[in-house]
Design an enzyme around this catalytic site. Structure first.
Site, PDB file in Angstrom:
ATOM      1  N   SER A 236       0.991  -1.224   0.133  1.00 35.35           N
ATOM      2  CA  SER A 236       0.007  -0.117  -0.123  1.00 35.35           C
ATOM      3  C   SER A 236       0.933   1.334  -0.016  1.00 35.35           C
ATOM      4  CB  SER A 236      -0.983   0.159   1.081  1.00 35.35           C
ATOM      5  OG  SER A 236      -0.204   0.099   2.475  1.00 35.35           O
ATOM      6  N   LYS A 237       0.208   2.440  -0.046  1.00 37.32           N
ATOM      7  CA  LYS A 237       1.003   3.754   0.233  1.00 37.32           C
ATOM      8  C   LYS A 237       1.854   3.792   1.474  1.00 37.32           C
ATOM      9  CE  LYS A 237      -1.610   6.832  -3.018  1.00 37.32           C
ATOM     10  NZ  LYS A 237      -2.485   7.980  -3.201  1.00 37.32           N
ATOM     11  N   ARG A 238       1.299   3.150   2.241  1.00 32.53           N
ATOM     12  CA  ARG A 238       2.004   3.264   3.687  1.00 32.53           C
ATOM     13  C   ARG A 238       3.405   2.492   3.670  1.00 32.53           C
ATOM     14  NH1 ARG A 238      -1.602   1.102   8.264  1.00 32.53           N
ATOM     15  NH2 ARG A 238      -1.396  -0.625   6.891  1.00 32.53           N
ATOM     16  N   GLY A 240       5.327   2.036   0.977  1.00 35.28           N
ATOM     17  CA  GLY A 240       6.076   2.619   0.149  1.00 35.28           C
ATOM     18  C   GLY A 240       5.726   2.547  -1.309  1.00 35.28           C
TER      19      GLY A 240
END
Length: 458
Positions: A236-238, A240
């Site tokens: 996910s964006k979290r 990276g």
């Protein structure tokens, strides 16, 4: 000639999974003195974004993944695709399908329930007439037999032809679909090897049928497993999975990111650090792992710190100024400052913050540090130290070490009664670069000024 490509859709940012795919293709082309092409797959006109195209080009420029020849835009090639679609229609290898949205929905619902659809998806497969109603164009998939190919990563891959329905190659508005145009482009651009994510594996079987329909040679395929997060789940964006240019904004060097990505799914013994030249010489897509790789931010930070330490100071100065607005080009002690911070930071963003912290007089002080180190004796030591400084002229870190040592001997006190209080006066806390280097960077006048400021506040 080895010809590879990277072919993103301009509907969002370029993330690290895409950059890794581009890197693998780029390395293989460069290793074989071949060509690496960039193609923008923008046939879905309603979802295309110019800023996404710009972001892809920026990411390529930043990482140095130079491509050959002009960028190919699929949206400029509709006439070419139409010609090939008509050729398949004439050969009887494709047909006009007049199924309505309602009919298609009934087929979809039945499949979801595991039931036999009330309408055959191939209803118009052998229809010879013309109807005055909207239609799509479907490819005639073989009704029996197997579709097979040798994948360079996964080995032999096969599927029963009956599992693949007659798929759409042109929508009702005439625009061609992905699985059709990608074959046309790869053929016309002379692709010899296609390295892409294994989320395309199912598409490959459809594309093989189109190659066969035209009697074209099939390129070599390598389907690369996905990058997972540290827990083995989808990134996910979290984790990276962000725009590649975000890594630039966070202070990562491009060679660190490329070194990190090449090791996600590919290895050469136990070696961890690879120059670009080594990557080119050693990379072979047949050595790509069959299992998904895991993103490890600690590894990326470690690699980035390595490349920061080994980067020329002039380059670091330029990046600090251009990307983070920290200009120390004309600072007379910039070499000392950068050399000290190179050993401590993981990113250039962190270095920029540290430089600002050092060069900007503290507006507040760590209360715990004040209570612990600024007892009455320490305050007196600070006052006496700046008096002691007045007839001294320290410039470089060794000079400052000598001055502090002389003061400690004269006063017969331990370093902890001078050095932590002095550091608090300089930066508001007890952590940071070597104290003598810090004092050297600031200079005698600024040191005296900051001590006086602290004394006036306590």
């Amino acid at each position: 000639m080895v010809v590879t490509r990277f072919a993103p859709s301009p509907t969002g940012y370029l993330h690290i999974g895409g950059l890794r795919t581009a890197l693998f293709n780029w390395l293989f082309a460069r290793k074989n003195n071949g060509k690496f092409r960039l193609r923008i797959e923008d046939t879905d006109l309603s979802r295309n974004k110019q800023e996404a195209v710009d972001a892809i080009i920026k990411a390529f420029n930043w990482t140095g993944l130079n491509y050959d020849d002009e960028v190919v835009f699929q949206s400029e090639r509709f006439d070419i695709y139409k010609k090939y679609i008509n050729e398949l229609l004439k050969k009887g290898l494709a047909y006009k399908c007049y199924l309505t949205k309602e009919e298609l929905e009934k087929i979809r619902e039945a499949k979801l329930k595991g039931e036999k659809p009330p309408i055959d998806i191939r209803k118009y497969r052998d229809f010879k007439g013309e109807l005055d109603k909207p239609y799509v164009i479907r490819f005639k998939t073989p009704l029996e037999g197997k579709i097979c190919f040798e994948d360079g990563v996964k080995g032999k891959q096969c599927v029963d032809a009956s599992e693949i329905e007659d798929f759409v190659i042109a929508r009702s508005d005439g625009t061609p679909t992905y699985n059709f145009v990608v074959v046309i482009d790869d053929k016309e651009m002379g692709m010899s090897d296609i390295i892409r994510g294994d989320d395309h594996l199912r598409n490959t079987f459809k594309q093989l049928l189109i190659y066969k329909a035209f009697g074209w040679d099939v390129p070599n395929f390598y389907h690369v497993p996905m990058i997972h997060n540290e827990k083995g789940a989808k990134m996910s964006k979290r984790d990276g999975a962000v725009d590649v240019m975000e890594y630039k904004k966070e202070g990562y060097l491009p060679e660190a990111l490329l070194n990190f990505l090449v090791r996600l799914g590919w290895s050469y013994g136990d070696q961890e650090i690879f120059s670009i030249e080594e990557m080119i010489n050693l990379f072979d897509p047949k050595d790509i792992n069959k299992a998904p790789s895991r993103f490890n931010k600690e590894k990326l930070d470690w690699l980035n710190s390595h490349y920061i330490k080994n980067s020329p100071n002039e380059r670091i100065e330029r990046i600090l100024r251009d990307d983070f607005g920290v200009d120390i080009v004309n600072h007379d002690k910039k070499e000392i400052l950068i050399d000290e911070l190179k050993e401590r930071v993981k990113t250039l963003k962190e270095m920029a913050r540290e430089i600002e912290k050092i060069l900007t007089p503290p507006s507040e002080y760590n209360e715990k540090a004040i209570k612990k180190f600024l007892k009455e004796d320490a305050i007196n030591n600070l006052r006496e130290f700046i008096e002691f400084l007045k007839d001294k002229d320290p410039k470089l870190p060794p000079d400052w070490h000598k001055v502090m040592d002389e003061f400690l001997k004269q006063k017969e006190i331990k370093p902890k009664f001078l050095m932590p209080p002095l550091r608090i006066a300089m930066v508001g806390d007890t952590k940071g670069i070597d104290l003598a280097a810090l004092l050297s960077v600031l200079g005698k006048e600024e040191v005296i000024k900051r001590v006086n400021t602290l004394l006036s506040k306590i």
